[in-house]
Design an enzyme around this catalytic site. Sequence first.
Site, mmCIF file in Angstrom:
data_model
loop_
_atom_site.group_PDB
_atom_site.id
_atom_site.type_symbol
_atom_site.label_atom_id
_atom_site.label_comp_id
_atom_site.label_asym_id
_atom_site.label_seq_id
_atom_site.Cartn_x
_atom_site.Cartn_y
_atom_site.Cartn_z
ATOM 1 N N SER A 15 -6.376 -10.341 -16.338
ATOM 2 C CA SER A 15 -4.922 -10.199 -16.309
ATOM 3 C C SER A 15 -4.442 -9.418 -17.524
ATOM 4 O O SER A 15 -5.067 -9.447 -18.584
ATOM 5 C CB SER A 15 -4.252 -11.578 -16.284
ATOM 6 O OG SER A 15 -4.613 -12.321 -17.439
ATOM 7 N N GLY A 48 -11.429 -13.364 -12.789
ATOM 8 C CA GLY A 48 -10.506 -12.250 -12.743
ATOM 9 C C GLY A 48 -10.116 -11.757 -14.123
ATOM 10 O O GLY A 48 -10.695 -12.149 -15.135
ATOM 11 N N CYS A 73 0.809 -1.219 0.000
ATOM 12 C CA CYS A 73 0.000 0.000 0.000
ATOM 13 C C CYS A 73 0.843 1.270 0.000
ATOM 14 O O CYS A 73 0.317 2.372 -0.157
ATOM 15 C CB CYS A 73 -0.949 0.000 1.196
ATOM 16 S SG CYS A 73 -2.312 -1.167 1.028
ATOM 17 N N LYS A 122 -14.656 9.199 1.203
ATOM 18 C CA LYS A 122 -13.334 8.551 1.259
ATOM 19 C C LYS A 122 -13.381 7.265 2.069
ATOM 20 O O LYS A 122 -12.457 6.943 2.821
ATOM 21 C CB LYS A 122 -12.281 9.498 1.849
ATOM 22 C CG LYS A 122 -12.165 10.828 1.136
ATOM 23 C CD LYS A 122 -11.160 11.743 1.831
ATOM 24 C CE LYS A 122 -11.106 13.112 1.205
ATOM 25 N NZ LYS A 122 -10.180 14.021 1.888
ATOM 26 N N LYS A 144 0.417 3.529 -3.028
ATOM 27 C CA LYS A 144 -0.764 4.363 -3.238
ATOM 28 C C LYS A 144 -0.379 5.790 -3.618
ATOM 29 O O LYS A 144 0.631 6.333 -3.140
ATOM 30 C CB LYS A 144 -1.626 4.393 -1.967
ATOM 31 C CG LYS A 144 -2.306 3.080 -1.658
ATOM 32 C CD LYS A 144 -3.063 3.113 -0.350
ATOM 33 C CE LYS A 144 -4.347 3.895 -0.462
ATOM 34 N NZ LYS A 144 -5.217 3.698 0.732
ATOM 35 N N ASP A 203 -8.762 -3.472 -4.463
ATOM 36 C CA ASP A 203 -7.452 -3.053 -3.960
ATOM 37 C C ASP A 203 -6.388 -3.946 -4.592
ATOM 38 O O ASP A 203 -6.573 -5.163 -4.687
ATOM 39 C CB ASP A 203 -7.391 -3.169 -2.437
ATOM 40 C CG ASP A 203 -6.447 -2.140 -1.821
ATOM 41 O OD1 ASP A 203 -5.329 -1.977 -2.368
ATOM 42 O OD2 ASP A 203 -6.807 -1.505 -0.824
#
Length: 343
Positions: A139, A137, A15, A47, A18, A66
């Site tokens: 890719s 998913g 993270c 937020k 970010k 995320d």
Amino acid sequence: METIKLTEYSHGAGCGCKISPEILETIIKTTQNTVEYPNLLVGNNSKDDAAAYDLGNGTSVLSTTDFFMPIVDDPYTFGRIAATNAISDIYAMGGQPLMAISILGWPIEQLSADIARQVLEGGRTACDDAGIPLAGGHSIDAPEPIFGLAVTGIVQSKRLKQNNKAEPGCQIFLTKPLGIGILTTAQKRKKIEPGHINPAIEVMCTLNKLGTEISSMEGVVAMTDVTGFGLLGHLGEICEGSGISAEVWYDQVPLLPNTIKYLKMDCIPGGTRNNFKSYGHTISEMTEEQKYILCDAQTSGGLLVVLRKESVSEFFGFTKKEGLSLKPIGETCSSKEKLITVI
């Protein structure tokens, strides 16, 4: 056979990758909804950790995503951490995750498909731990390895926990220790001693299931998880959104073992420095140690819970079941000149 070290293939980690709060604020301001959606209970205005959409039957759907670049060298562990971190957004809203789909960016000319498979297996393990399927998913071929999830969850609307409903006079709890950014930076810079990264990995692989459990408590007035913006960044979002201020009792903030050792070796993530640059003006004067600990960019960090004082005993009943022994790290108060005062 040569051991692959994934952190050598990315410019950032976890993270800490970010975009800084300051820059993100500019981006979000240009992408607000121009049409009103009455059933959208939580969008990007507050937020918060996930979007919440009211189905009209007392239930709301939660949606979040995320993803980030490797924070550890081992592919399986990276996948597990990234997935745990993504699922946490659902728990931080008081919800129950339902399913996830993966997001994979992979430098196919540099890293083998088998390594990508190990990353996905780690992600699947985290989903299994949460009791949800990794259902699909997408890719792409990317210059750096990237992995994460898009997660769908559900919550009774009356149990929805947001980050902008805090009140003065509440106590603040943090369910995981800080220091993840410092320790993982020490690893990336090859300064970490054997075994010292293990407590951070254990913390990052631990699901924040407590969020679902305590969603039944009216005394929990606000909740979020602590990730890339650091403790002060996410607490600041709570204070700003709720129109209040807070005190943080630095000596009560839990730290991972050896965090101070590696801080003194200047193992400070770039994301941490960006954090302070973005919101440091909203915080009271701090020592250098306090600044780099409290702004430390976390990955898969703990829940930040704002709790009415009369509900503390009930809260401890839930945390005891999870094997947690917590103390308040601060309290909220009426709005002051500074959003947060560090004591």
